[in-house]
Scaffold this motif. Structure first.
Motif, mmCIF file in Angstrom:
data_model
loop_
_atom_site.group_PDB
_atom_site.id
_atom_site.type_symbol
_atom_site.label_atom_id
_atom_site.label_comp_id
_atom_site.label_asym_id
_atom_site.label_seq_id
_atom_site.Cartn_x
_atom_site.Cartn_y
_atom_site.Cartn_z
ATOM 1 N N LEU A 258 0.800 -1.219 0.000
ATOM 2 C CA LEU A 258 0.000 0.000 0.000
ATOM 3 C C LEU A 258 0.837 1.276 0.000
ATOM 4 C CD1 LEU A 258 -2.790 -1.011 2.510
ATOM 5 C CD2 LEU A 258 -2.827 -1.112 0.029
ATOM 6 N N SER A 259 2.040 1.201 0.564
ATOM 7 C CA SER A 259 2.939 2.357 0.671
ATOM 8 C C SER A 259 2.251 3.543 1.313
ATOM 9 C CB SER A 259 3.454 2.764 -0.719
ATOM 10 O OG SER A 259 4.134 1.697 -1.305
ATOM 11 N N LEU A 260 1.430 3.251 2.312
ATOM 12 C CA LEU A 260 0.665 4.312 2.956
ATOM 13 C C LEU A 260 1.044 4.532 4.410
ATOM 14 C CD1 LEU A 260 -2.883 3.461 1.584
ATOM 15 C CD2 LEU A 260 -1.474 5.416 0.967
ATOM 16 N N PHE A 261 1.758 3.589 4.965
ATOM 17 C CA PHE A 261 2.003 3.665 6.393
ATOM 18 C C PHE A 261 3.479 3.901 6.684
ATOM 19 C CE2 PHE A 261 -2.171 2.496 6.924
ATOM 20 C CZ PHE A 261 -2.466 1.397 6.140
ATOM 21 N N SER A 262 3.739 4.599 7.760
ATOM 22 C CA SER A 262 5.112 4.885 8.173
ATOM 23 C C SER A 262 5.667 3.698 8.920
ATOM 24 C CB SER A 262 5.108 6.121 9.080
ATOM 25 O OG SER A 262 4.381 5.853 10.243
ATOM 26 N N SER A 263 6.971 3.812 9.301
ATOM 27 C CA SER A 263 7.593 2.724 10.050
ATOM 28 C C SER A 263 6.931 2.529 11.396
ATOM 29 C CB SER A 263 9.085 3.032 10.249
ATOM 30 O OG SER A 263 9.246 4.272 10.928
ATOM 31 N N ALA A 264 6.344 3.612 11.928
ATOM 32 C CA ALA A 264 5.634 3.483 13.207
ATOM 33 C C ALA A 264 4.446 2.569 13.067
ATOM 34 C CB ALA A 264 5.166 4.861 13.681
ATOM 35 N N LEU B 71 -6.302 -5.758 0.355
ATOM 36 C CA LEU B 71 -5.320 -6.687 0.911
ATOM 37 C C LEU B 71 -5.499 -8.091 0.335
ATOM 38 C CD1 LEU B 71 -5.274 -5.733 4.708
ATOM 39 C CD2 LEU B 71 -3.821 -4.878 2.880
ATOM 40 N N THR B 72 -4.401 -8.797 0.181
ATOM 41 C CA THR B 72 -4.437 -10.189 -0.267
ATOM 42 C C THR B 72 -4.757 -11.076 0.928
ATOM 43 O OG1 THR B 72 -2.092 -10.516 0.198
ATOM 44 C CG2 THR B 72 -2.673 -9.675 -1.995
ATOM 45 N N PRO B 73 -5.146 -12.330 0.694
ATOM 46 C CA PRO B 73 -5.392 -13.248 1.819
ATOM 47 C C PRO B 73 -4.189 -13.372 2.755
ATOM 48 C CG PRO B 73 -6.266 -14.178 -0.207
ATOM 49 C CD PRO B 73 -5.515 -12.951 -0.593
ATOM 50 N N GLU B 74 -2.977 -13.339 2.187
ATOM 51 C CA GLU B 74 -1.768 -13.443 3.016
ATOM 52 C C GLU B 74 -1.624 -12.217 3.917
ATOM 53 O OE1 GLU B 74 -1.848 -13.886 -0.252
ATOM 54 O OE2 GLU B 74 -1.568 -16.080 -0.342
ATOM 55 N N GLN B 75 -1.976 -11.046 3.398
ATOM 56 C CA GLN B 75 -1.876 -9.818 4.186
ATOM 57 C C GLN B 75 -2.951 -9.749 5.271
ATOM 58 O OE1 GLN B 75 -2.165 -7.103 0.926
ATOM 59 N NE2 GLN B 75 0.052 -6.990 0.605
ATOM 60 N N LYS B 76 -4.096 -10.385 5.018
ATOM 61 C CA LYS B 76 -5.174 -10.394 6.015
ATOM 62 C C LYS B 76 -4.945 -11.439 7.103
ATOM 63 C CE LYS B 76 -8.896 -8.797 2.950
ATOM 64 N NZ LYS B 76 -10.192 -9.137 2.327
ATOM 65 N N GLN B 77 -4.095 -12.415 6.822
ATOM 66 C CA GLN B 77 -3.932 -13.551 7.733
ATOM 67 C C GLN B 77 -3.559 -13.149 9.163
ATOM 68 O OE1 GLN B 77 -0.997 -16.433 6.561
ATOM 69 N NE2 GLN B 77 -1.753 -17.992 7.975
#
Length: 292
Positions: A32-38, A102-108
Motif C-alpha cells: 500500500l505504501s501508505l504507512f510509516s515505520s511506526a 489486501l491479499t489473503p496473506e496480508q489479512k492472515q
C-alpha cells in the motif's frame, strides 16, 4: 487447569502468531505504501497477550473483534495522524477500501489475532457463566433474546426501506412539531420537545384544525401508497411483507380477475367464427348447384 496456566501453555502459539503478524505488516506496508515505520511497529503488535477477562465487575466479557475490526483498530490512529481534519467516517471508509485491497496473506495476521481472541472469549464466557446464579442466568437469556429481536427489527426495517415501503402517516402533533422544531425553546432535543408539547396543549381547537386536516390528508396518501405497494409485493412473491387482512383481499381480487379472464377466453373459443367473403361466395355457389 487454571486460566494462568492455560495462558503459559499458549505462549509458544502466541510467539508464532506475533511472527506471522510481523510478516503480514511488512507485506501491508510494501503493497500500500501508505504507512510509516511506526505503523509497522503497531501492526507487529496486533497479537495481544491473553487478557484476563475479569468478571469481578459483574458483566460478561466483551465479544472479540473480527479480523476487519482488528485491522481498523490498529490502523485508525495512524491514518488519523496522517490525515488531520478528516472526519472519522471518512477515515473508516478509507480503511474499508484498503482492507478490500489486501491479499489473503496480508489479512492472515489479523485473522489469526481474531481467532485467538475468540478462543479467549469462549474460555472467559464459560468461566463467567459458571459463577452465575440461576436467576442471573435466566436474566442473561432474556437479555440475549431482546438483543436478537432488536437486531431482527433493525434488519427488517432496512429491508422495508430498500423495497420502498411508504412511510406511515403522521399525527397532527408530529406535523406541528416538524414545522416548529428549529424555533422551539430549549438547548437540546428533550427541552425542545417539552416546549413544543406545552405549546400544542395551549392551542385552541381552531389553531389545531389546520394540522388535523394535514394529518387526515396524510392518512389518505398512506392508504393509497400502501395499497399499491402491497399489491406489488404480492406480484414479486413477497407476500410475507403484506398485512394478513390485506393479503386475503389481494388474493381474492387476483383470483377473481383470473377467473374473469379465463371465462372470457372460454367464451371466445366457443363463439362461432365469422365467415369471410370467400366462404360466403362458396356457400352461395354450393346452394345454386344443389337447386339445379
Amino acid at each position: 487447569m487454571h486460566f494462568a496456566q492455560m495462558a503459559d501453555g499458549m505462549a509458544p502459539l502466541l510467539e508464532e502468531v506475533e511472527l506471522l503478524m510481523s510478516v503480514g505488516a511488512n507485506l501491508l506496508v510494501k503493497s500500500l505504501s501508505l504507512f510509516s515505520s511506526a505503523s509497522v511497529v503497531r501492526c507487529s503488535c496486533v497479537a495481544p497477550v491473553i487478557k484476563s477477562f475479569s468478571t469481578s465487575t459483574g458483566g460478561p466479557p466483551k465479544r472479540p473483534l473480527t479480523a476487519y475490526m482488528t485491522y481498523v483498530k490498529e490502523m485508525h490512529p495512524t491514518i488519523s495522524r496522517q490525515n488531520p481534519g478528516v472526519k472519522n467516517v471518512d477515515i473508516v471508509r478509507k480503511l474499508a477500501q484498503q482492507w478490500k485491497m489486501l491479499t489473503p496473506e496480508q489479512k492472515q495476521p489479523f485473522q489469526v489475532a481474531s481467532s485467538t481472541s475468540r478462543e479467549e472469549y469462549k474460555l472467559a464466557l464459560e468461566k463467567y457463566k459458571a459463577q452465575l446464579t440461576p436467576a442471573e442466568t435466566a436474566a442473561l437469556a432474556v437479555e440475549k433474546r431482546q438483543k436478537v429481536a432488536k437486531r431482527k427489527a433493525i434488519r427488517r426495517k432496512k429491508e422495508l426501506n430498500s423495497l420502498g415501503k411508504p412511510k406511515r402517516p403522521r399525527s397532527a402533533f408530529n406535523i406541528f412539531m416538524s414545522e416548529h422544531f428549529e424555533e422551539a425553546k430549549g438547548t437540546n432535543m428533550q427541552t425542545k420537545m417539552k416546549s413544543l408539547r406545552d405549546d400544542w396543549e395551549r392551542f385552541s381547537a381552531t389553531q389545531k384544525q389546520m394540522y388535523i386536516q394535514l394529518a387526515e390528508d396524510d392518512k389518505v396518501r398512506y392508504k393509497n401508497e400502501i395499497k399499491s405497494w402491497e399489491e406489488h409485493m404480492v406480484e414479486i412473491g413477497r407476500e410475507d411483507l403484506v398485512r394478513r387482512k390485506e393479503r386475503r383481499a389481494i388474493k381474492a381480487k387476483t383470483t377473481k380477475d383470473t377467473k374473469k379472464k379465463s371465462k372470457v377466453t372460454v367464451l371466445k373459443a366457443k363463439a362461432p367464427k365469422k365467415k369471410t367473403g370467400t366462404a360466403v361466395k362458396k356457400t352461395v355457389k354450393t346452394a345454386k348447384s344443389t337447386k339445379k
